[in-house]
Write a protein that holds these residues in place. Structure first.
Motif, PDB file in Angstrom:
ATOM      1  N   TYR A  75       0.850  -1.190   0.000  1.00  0.00           N
ATOM      2  CA  TYR A  75       0.000   0.000   0.000  1.00  0.00           C
ATOM      3  C   TYR A  75       0.884   1.238   0.000  1.00  0.00           C
ATOM      4  N   MET A  76       0.584   2.194  -0.897  1.00  0.00           N
ATOM      5  CA  MET A  76       1.369   3.426  -0.957  1.00  0.00           C
ATOM      6  C   MET A  76       0.442   4.631  -0.849  1.00  0.00           C
ATOM      7  N   THR A  77       0.848   5.581  -0.015  1.00  0.00           N
ATOM      8  CA  THR A  77       0.181   6.863   0.131  1.00  0.00           C
ATOM      9  C   THR A  77       1.243   7.879   0.515  1.00  0.00           C
ATOM     10  N   HIS A  78       0.918   9.151   0.420  1.00  0.00           N
ATOM     11  CA  HIS A  78       1.920  10.152   0.798  1.00  0.00           C
ATOM     12  C   HIS A  78       2.076  10.227   2.314  1.00  0.00           C
ATOM     13  N   GLY A  79       0.979  10.230   3.018  1.00  0.00           N
ATOM     14  CA  GLY A  79       1.040  10.255   4.489  1.00  0.00           C
ATOM     15  C   GLY A  79       0.397  11.477   5.111  1.00  0.00           C
ATOM     16  N   HIS A  80       0.258  12.561   4.356  1.00  0.00           N
ATOM     17  CA  HIS A  80      -0.310  13.782   4.931  1.00  0.00           C
ATOM     18  C   HIS A  80      -1.768  13.594   5.352  1.00  0.00           C
ATOM     19  N   LEU A  81      -2.492  12.710   4.699  1.00  0.00           N
ATOM     20  CA  LEU A  81      -3.890  12.468   5.059  1.00  0.00           C
ATOM     21  C   LEU A  81      -4.017  11.630   6.325  1.00  0.00           C
ATOM     22  N   TYR A  82      -2.901  11.086   6.798  1.00  0.00           N
ATOM     23  CA  TYR A  82      -2.890  10.225   7.985  1.00  0.00           C
ATOM     24  C   TYR A  82      -2.054  10.796   9.126  1.00  0.00           C
ATOM     25  N   ASN A  83      -1.618  12.042   8.995  1.00  0.00           N
ATOM     26  CA  ASN A  83      -0.892  12.738  10.061  1.00  0.00           C
ATOM     27  C   ASN A  83       0.377  11.988  10.490  1.00  0.00           C
ATOM     28  N   VAL A  84       1.134  11.482   9.495  1.00  0.00           N
ATOM     29  CA  VAL A  84       2.304  10.654   9.807  1.00  0.00           C
ATOM     30  C   VAL A  84       3.448  11.412  10.473  1.00  0.00           C
ATOM     31  N   LYS A  85       3.414  12.728  10.442  1.00  0.00           N
ATOM     32  CA  LYS A  85       4.462  13.483  11.140  1.00  0.00           C
ATOM     33  C   LYS A  85       4.310  13.367  12.653  1.00  0.00           C
TER      34      LYS A  85
END
Length: 169
Positions: A75-85
């Motif tokens: 699975y690939m996503t950028h991460g900004h939609l999941y608050n990965v920071k």
């Protein structure tokens, strides 16, 4: 199966081309985890599956992509939609929801790989603006039958041994 993973290139083109050329004969799939800041029809991105990052404008890229990898679901996503920071918990929930084994993401510009509840999370870092390191990085994922290798490289092609690791899935 070998997978080249880059992210957060923020407008770079020569570096993408050099990395692609360097590894084209040893990888089966090329992934860009977003924030390329290039158009979808850019020749530099032509060989890549790419997702939309928070700095990619327009509706050209999907927010997520799923690939079957020798029996593993990637699975690939950028991460900004999941608050990965702040946390990987939201991304972990999404991975559980879709049954992903390997999760590739960007956004934080921090190169990292970790195993969490039998899921492998890979952030290749940034080839332009790394955080917590001066090394501009990308990764190559090697998927074997019962294990995976994740090797990190600097944009120059030099392997980053302290980040690279092997995992059983």
């Amino acid at each position: 199966m070998n997978v080249l993973i880059i992210s957060d290139s923020h407008g770079l083109t020569n570096e993408i081309d050099e990395i692609t050329k360097r590894h084209k004969d040893e990888v089966d799939l090329l992934l860009h985890c977003g924030d390329s800041e290039l158009a979808k029809d850019s020749e530099h991105l032509a060989p890549y599956s790419i997702v939309k990052g928070n700095c990619d404008f327009g509706e050209d890229f999907p927010n997520e992509i799923i690939h079957d990898m020798n029996g593993y679901k990637l699975y690939m996503t950028h991460g900004h939609l999941y608050n990965v920071k702040a946390t990987l918990m939201n991304l972990k929930y999404r991975a559980e929801e879709i049954g992903a084994d390997i999760i590739c993401y960007g956004h934080s510009h921090i190169a990292a790989v970790e195993k969490n509840d039998n899921r492998l999370f890979i952030n290749p870092g940034s080839i332009r603006l790394p955080v917590l390191s001066r090394k501009k990085t990308y990764a190559i994922l090697e998927v074997e039958k019962d294990h995976v290798n994740v090797n990190f490289f600097e944009v120059t092609g030099e392997k980053v041994n302290e980040l690279s690791n092997q995992f059983n899935l």
